[in-house]
Motif scaffolding. Structure first.
Motif, mmCIF file in Angstrom:
data_model
loop_
_atom_site.group_PDB
_atom_site.id
_atom_site.type_symbol
_atom_site.label_atom_id
_atom_site.label_comp_id
_atom_site.label_asym_id
_atom_site.label_seq_id
_atom_site.Cartn_x
_atom_site.Cartn_y
_atom_site.Cartn_z
ATOM 1 N N VAL A 286 -6.385 31.569 54.383
ATOM 2 C CA VAL A 286 -6.777 30.744 53.395
ATOM 3 C C VAL A 286 -5.948 30.663 52.106
ATOM 4 C CG1 VAL A 286 -8.750 31.216 51.621
ATOM 5 C CG2 VAL A 286 -9.112 31.854 53.905
ATOM 6 N N GLY A 287 -5.890 29.532 51.831
ATOM 7 C CA GLY A 287 -5.034 29.009 50.635
ATOM 8 C C GLY A 287 -3.789 28.392 50.975
ATOM 9 N N ASP A 288 -3.708 28.382 52.474
ATOM 10 C CA ASP A 288 -2.433 27.611 52.882
ATOM 11 C C ASP A 288 -2.548 26.096 52.743
ATOM 12 O OD1 ASP A 288 -1.324 29.993 53.826
ATOM 13 O OD2 ASP A 288 -1.607 29.322 55.913
ATOM 14 N N MET A 289 -1.592 25.364 52.430
ATOM 15 C CA MET A 289 -1.664 23.909 52.200
ATOM 16 C C MET A 289 -0.920 23.344 53.545
ATOM 17 S SD MET A 289 0.496 21.562 49.343
ATOM 18 C CE MET A 289 2.296 21.864 50.133
ATOM 19 N N ILE A 290 -1.968 22.259 53.911
ATOM 20 C CA ILE A 290 -1.370 21.708 55.166
ATOM 21 C C ILE A 290 -0.733 20.418 54.884
ATOM 22 C CG2 ILE A 290 -2.546 20.418 57.043
ATOM 23 C CD1 ILE A 290 -5.071 21.929 56.742
ATOM 24 N N GLU A 291 0.602 20.588 55.169
ATOM 25 C CA GLU A 291 1.620 19.512 54.927
ATOM 26 C C GLU A 291 1.418 18.443 55.916
ATOM 27 O OE1 GLU A 291 5.536 20.420 53.767
ATOM 28 O OE2 GLU A 291 4.977 21.981 52.281
ATOM 29 N N ALA A 292 1.426 18.853 57.084
ATOM 30 C CA ALA A 292 1.520 17.718 58.208
ATOM 31 C C ALA A 292 0.985 18.117 59.371
ATOM 32 C CB ALA A 292 2.958 17.492 58.643
ATOM 33 N N ILE A 293 0.251 17.409 60.255
ATOM 34 C CA ILE A 293 -0.342 17.713 61.832
ATOM 35 C C ILE A 293 0.616 16.705 62.554
ATOM 36 C CG2 ILE A 293 -2.259 17.403 63.257
ATOM 37 C CD1 ILE A 293 -4.056 17.419 60.685
ATOM 38 N N ASN A 294 1.275 17.404 63.715
ATOM 39 C CA ASN A 294 2.041 16.920 64.549
ATOM 40 C C ASN A 294 3.144 15.951 63.914
ATOM 41 O OD1 ASN A 294 1.009 18.002 66.811
ATOM 42 N ND2 ASN A 294 -0.508 16.433 67.097
ATOM 43 N N GLY A 295 3.894 16.165 62.790
ATOM 44 C CA GLY A 295 4.704 15.585 62.039
ATOM 45 C C GLY A 295 4.402 14.380 61.174
ATOM 46 N N GLN A 296 2.804 14.239 61.242
ATOM 47 C CA GLN A 296 2.396 13.344 60.274
ATOM 48 C C GLN A 296 2.117 13.862 58.984
ATOM 49 O OE1 GLN A 296 -1.261 11.436 61.761
ATOM 50 N NE2 GLN A 296 -1.742 10.542 59.696
ATOM 51 N N SER A 297 2.816 13.358 57.920
ATOM 52 C CA SER A 297 2.462 14.095 56.573
ATOM 53 C C SER A 297 1.006 13.730 56.220
ATOM 54 C CB SER A 297 3.495 13.411 55.700
ATOM 55 O OG SER A 297 3.316 13.789 54.442
ATOM 56 N N LEU A 298 0.658 14.439 55.329
ATOM 57 C CA LEU A 298 -0.744 14.655 54.785
ATOM 58 C C LEU A 298 -0.682 14.538 53.508
ATOM 59 C CD1 LEU A 298 -2.548 17.159 57.068
ATOM 60 C CD2 LEU A 298 -2.358 14.680 57.534
ATOM 61 N N LEU A 299 0.443 14.404 52.710
ATOM 62 C CA LEU A 299 0.462 14.339 51.424
ATOM 63 C C LEU A 299 -0.238 13.179 50.769
ATOM 64 C CD1 LEU A 299 4.049 15.912 50.684
ATOM 65 C CD2 LEU A 299 1.950 17.160 50.945
ATOM 66 N N GLY A 300 -1.073 13.371 49.820
ATOM 67 C CA GLY A 300 -1.698 12.358 49.237
ATOM 68 C C GLY A 300 -3.004 11.959 49.948
ATOM 69 N N CYS A 301 -3.367 12.951 51.304
ATOM 70 C CA CYS A 301 -4.742 12.745 51.808
ATOM 71 C C CYS A 301 -5.868 13.654 51.189
ATOM 72 C CB CYS A 301 -4.682 13.172 53.288
ATOM 73 S SG CYS A 301 -3.704 11.891 54.282
ATOM 74 N N ARG A 302 -6.995 13.165 51.190
ATOM 75 C CA ARG A 302 -8.144 13.990 50.648
ATOM 76 C C ARG A 302 -8.664 14.804 51.947
ATOM 77 N NH1 ARG A 302 -11.185 12.523 46.493
ATOM 78 N NH2 ARG A 302 -11.747 14.860 46.874
ATOM 79 N N HIS A 303 -9.370 15.809 51.428
ATOM 80 C CA HIS A 303 -9.699 16.996 52.257
ATOM 81 C C HIS A 303 -10.578 16.300 53.713
ATOM 82 C CE1 HIS A 303 -12.940 16.038 49.745
ATOM 83 N NE2 HIS A 303 -13.783 17.169 50.295
ATOM 84 N N TYR A 304 -11.405 15.295 53.192
ATOM 85 C CA TYR A 304 -12.107 14.803 54.550
ATOM 86 C C TYR A 304 -11.447 14.205 55.532
ATOM 87 C CZ TYR A 304 -12.355 10.781 51.055
ATOM 88 O OH TYR A 304 -11.923 9.913 50.477
ATOM 89 N N GLU A 305 -10.331 13.532 54.936
ATOM 90 C CA GLU A 305 -9.417 12.637 55.781
ATOM 91 C C GLU A 305 -8.618 13.696 56.725
ATOM 92 O OE1 GLU A 305 -7.741 8.939 53.387
ATOM 93 O OE2 GLU A 305 -7.238 10.706 52.589
ATOM 94 N N VAL A 306 -8.073 15.057 56.129
ATOM 95 C CA VAL A 306 -7.443 16.079 57.124
ATOM 96 C C VAL A 306 -8.355 16.563 58.203
ATOM 97 C CG1 VAL A 306 -6.362 18.323 56.943
ATOM 98 C CG2 VAL A 306 -5.875 16.374 55.187
ATOM 99 N N ALA A 307 -9.564 17.030 57.520
ATOM 100 C CA ALA A 307 -10.668 17.528 58.386
ATOM 101 C C ALA A 307 -11.036 16.375 59.561
ATOM 102 C CB ALA A 307 -11.875 17.470 57.760
ATOM 103 N N ARG A 308 -10.986 15.195 59.399
ATOM 104 C CA ARG A 308 -11.381 14.216 60.503
ATOM 105 C C ARG A 308 -9.956 14.177 61.528
ATOM 106 N NH1 ARG A 308 -13.193 9.633 57.424
ATOM 107 N NH2 ARG A 308 -11.185 9.078 56.757
#
Length: 236
Positions: A77-99
């Motif tokens: 808990v508290g970890d920042m999610i920077e990328a999924i499979n190399g795709q950067s998530l910086l700038g994404c909202r939480h619901y976009e990451v969840a999707r």
């Protein structure tokens, strides 16, 4: 990375969002160790609840006990999610990451790039003495709320009514159940849109007009309507 209200701990339930009480204290948490973790998606639900700080960083807010993620000790808990499979998530909202996490195929391995908050405050406890008499009980009890906006000035507003507070809580629970996110600001907006609507169809129309990007399913809208109605009549 993010700020918490009235606690130095990594408590994502105290994450600073768009508003603060006039007597709240803010604690800043900075970046710590980076890590890259491979996860095998053995189930559709990973057991993650995602939140964000409104500034382009998404975080793990909650990990469900016994879930896929719960068995991976490196993820916290508290970890920042920077990328999924190399795709950067910086700038994404939480619901976009969840999707994105929900759309990952079951039975496959994927990679999470994470940054944990620095543990600088772990050995520090809040001082119980030395404060001025009477100062302790008043922490965070101001009835005014300072609302921070991305556009325009900050404003001081009254706190929600008892009905609104309960409705927001129930809608926030529905957001977690349906979408894997918790967002009290989003829940408050939905309650504001729905509290004067006469039926679920009117609520759905209002949500589509204001929050169409979310594409809420019909059953979710119906449950939101029910949650607001229950709060109105005191069925908590």
């Amino acid at each position: 990375m993010f700020c918490t209200l009235n606690t130095h701990k990594v408590d994502m339930d105290k994450l600073l969002g768009g508003q603060i009480g006039l007597e709240d204290f803010i604690f800043a948490h900075v970046k710590g160790q980076r890590k890259e973790v491979e996860v095998f998606k053995s189930e559709e639900a990973l057991g993650l609840t995602i939140t964000d700080n409104g500034a382009g960083y998404a975080f793990i807010k909650r990990i469900k006990e016994g879930s896929v993620i719960d068995h991976i000790q490196l993820i916290s808990v508290g970890d920042m999610i920077e990328a999924i499979n190399g795709q950067s998530l910086l700038g994404c909202r939480h619901y976009e990451v969840a999707r994105l996490l929900k759309e990952l195929p079951r039975g496959r391995t994927f990679t999470l790039k994470l940054t944990e908050p620095r543990k600088a405050f772990d050995m520090i406890s809040m001082r119980s003495g030395g404060s001025r008499p009477g100062s302790g009980p008043h922490l965070g009890t101001g009835r005014g709320t300072l609302r921070l906006r991305s556009r325009g000035p900050a404003t001081v507003e009254d706190l929600p009514s008892a009905f609104e507070e309960k409705a927001i809580e129930k809608v926030d629970d529905l957001l977690e159940n349906y979408m894997g996110i918790r967002d009290t600001e989003l829940a408050a907006t939905m309650v504001e849109l729905g509290k004067d609507k006469r039926n679920p169809d009117e609520l759905a129309e209002a949500l589509d007009e204001r929050l169409g990007d979310f594409a809420f399913p019909d059953e979710f809208v119906f449950d939101v309507w029910g949650a607001i109605g229950d709060a109105k009549v005191g069925r908590y």
